[in-house]
Design a protein around this motif. Structure first.
Motif, PDB file in Angstrom:
ATOM      1  N   SER A 254      -5.962   7.848  -5.252  1.00  0.00           N
ATOM      2  CA  SER A 254      -7.055   7.629  -4.529  1.00  0.00           C
ATOM      3  C   SER A 254      -7.663   5.989  -4.796  1.00  0.00           C
ATOM      4  O   SER A 254      -7.972   5.232  -3.967  1.00  0.00           O
ATOM      5  N   GLN A 255      -7.874   5.843  -6.196  1.00  0.00           N
ATOM      6  CA  GLN A 255      -8.427   4.604  -6.479  1.00  0.00           C
ATOM      7  C   GLN A 255      -7.290   3.443  -6.319  1.00  0.00           C
ATOM      8  O   GLN A 255      -7.745   2.296  -5.752  1.00  0.00           O
ATOM      9  N   ALA A 256      -6.061   3.850  -6.712  1.00  0.00           N
ATOM     10  CA  ALA A 256      -5.019   2.792  -6.532  1.00  0.00           C
ATOM     11  C   ALA A 256      -4.853   2.510  -4.856  1.00  0.00           C
ATOM     12  O   ALA A 256      -4.667   1.253  -4.561  1.00  0.00           O
TER      13      ALA A 256
ATOM     14  N   HIS B  90       5.156  -5.171  -6.587  1.00  0.00           N
ATOM     15  CA  HIS B  90       5.804  -6.114  -5.699  1.00  0.00           C
ATOM     16  C   HIS B  90       7.374  -5.993  -6.004  1.00  0.00           C
ATOM     17  O   HIS B  90       7.931  -6.000  -4.983  1.00  0.00           O
ATOM     18  N   LEU B  91       7.489  -6.034  -7.119  1.00  0.00           N
ATOM     19  CA  LEU B  91       8.912  -6.258  -7.468  1.00  0.00           C
ATOM     20  C   LEU B  91       9.744  -4.756  -7.043  1.00  0.00           C
ATOM     21  O   LEU B  91      10.806  -4.876  -6.133  1.00  0.00           O
ATOM     22  N   ASP B  92       9.058  -3.621  -7.133  1.00  0.00           N
ATOM     23  CA  ASP B  92       9.596  -2.366  -6.817  1.00  0.00           C
ATOM     24  C   ASP B  92       9.492  -2.345  -5.344  1.00  0.00           C
ATOM     25  O   ASP B  92      10.888  -1.911  -4.877  1.00  0.00           O
TER      26      ASP B  92
ATOM     27  N   ILE C 165       1.916   2.658  -7.645  1.00  0.00           N
ATOM     28  CA  ILE C 165       0.890   1.864  -8.354  1.00  0.00           C
ATOM     29  C   ILE C 165       0.355   2.478  -9.785  1.00  0.00           C
ATOM     30  O   ILE C 165       0.346   1.948 -10.698  1.00  0.00           O
ATOM     31  N   THR C 166       0.139   3.836  -9.574  1.00  0.00           N
ATOM     32  CA  THR C 166      -0.260   4.558 -10.642  1.00  0.00           C
ATOM     33  C   THR C 166       0.708   4.872 -11.505  1.00  0.00           C
ATOM     34  O   THR C 166       0.276   4.628 -13.062  1.00  0.00           O
ATOM     35  N   ASP C 167       1.907   4.907 -11.330  1.00  0.00           N
ATOM     36  CA  ASP C 167       3.148   4.893 -12.347  1.00  0.00           C
ATOM     37  C   ASP C 167       3.102   3.560 -13.091  1.00  0.00           C
ATOM     38  O   ASP C 167       3.315   3.543 -14.482  1.00  0.00           O
ATOM     39  N   HIS C 168       3.001   2.499 -12.608  1.00  0.00           N
ATOM     40  CA  HIS C 168       2.991   1.162 -13.324  1.00  0.00           C
ATOM     41  C   HIS C 168       1.638   1.022 -13.970  1.00  0.00           C
ATOM     42  O   HIS C 168       1.916   0.200 -14.750  1.00  0.00           O
ATOM     43  N   ALA C 169       0.616   1.362 -13.302  1.00  0.00           N
ATOM     44  CA  ALA C 169      -0.596   1.140 -14.159  1.00  0.00           C
ATOM     45  C   ALA C 169      -0.442   2.186 -15.613  1.00  0.00           C
ATOM     46  O   ALA C 169      -1.016   1.593 -16.551  1.00  0.00           O
TER      47      ALA C 169
END
Lengths: 117, 117
Positions: free
Chosen positions: A8-10, B18-20, B107-111
């Motif tokens: 949710s933050q993302a 963005h690459l993904d 997003i969370t995975d890359h983070a």
DNA sequence: CCCGATCGTTACGGGTCCGTATCATTACCG
DNA sequence: CGGTAATGATACGGACCCGTAACGATCGGG
């Protein structure tokens, strides 16, 4: 020490940054162009059209056109490689570095705002 | 408990996602469309064309066209408001919810990958 | 009723981007 | 040399998006 971020933050972060980009109006960069620009400014030089196309999984004309557009905006420059004149080396510019820096600030600022949610 | 993220991490994250998106090829959404889609799925309904245009600081035709495109992709649906038939209510779809969820995972995975840098 | 206001959509001219195919230039190697 | 390979740029047809302006449909107050 991985970067902790909940889904949710993302999504909130993604939305807020995109909202700002749209509202500022000065970022007409597509996803492809964004990926190219950040690759140029984050990865070690030298950067070539072919190398960028390969990393992104797109065709060379896509990269050429993106460089045309970003060149007009002053975000990057092209220079022929003097040792192998077939190659074109993509170089960074002051304006490009500033734009990237501004993007980074935009993201970090919104991340701070979002906090625990 | 603010979300801690350094500028260099923010840029790496932005680039990787963005690459993904580019490589998957299934996300031809512009910054405007992304902002609209996330607004629809994160903010409380009801959503109207005028309201979205106002939040984004763009004109109404921009929203209409974005809804056309995203409608074709099955990400949103439009329905006339029966109480004020001038209004159009934008509704979520299963496909749209899945796409948003996939973006969040991306997003969370890359983070997580980026971690301390 | 009617007329102004509001809503979303459409029309138009111009610009950008895409993917495929092709091109000109340059390097390399026998 | 000559021929092949590689690099980046270009041509083309089609699709999309933009902003401005106009349009049809609908509401609501006088």
């Amino acid at each position: 020490m991985p970067l902790e971020i909940r889904p949710s933050q993302a999504l909130k972060l993604w939305r807020q940054v995109h909202l700002d980009l749209v509202r500022d109006g000065q970022a007409d960069l597509s996803a492809r162009q964004t990926a190219i620009l950040l690759t140029i400014y984050l990865e070690l030089p030298p950067h070539t059209v072919r190398g960028l196309a390969q990393q992104l999984g797109v065709t060379k004309p896509v990269v050429t056109r993106a460089l045309d557009t970003m060149g007009k905006l002053g975000l990057v420059t092209r220079k022929r490689d003097e040792f192998d004149r077939r190659n074109v080396v993509i170089q960074r510019t002051v304006a490009g570095a500033l734009a990237v820096e501004r993007l980074a600030d935009l993201i970090t600022d919104h991340a701070r705002e979002i906090g625990g949610s």
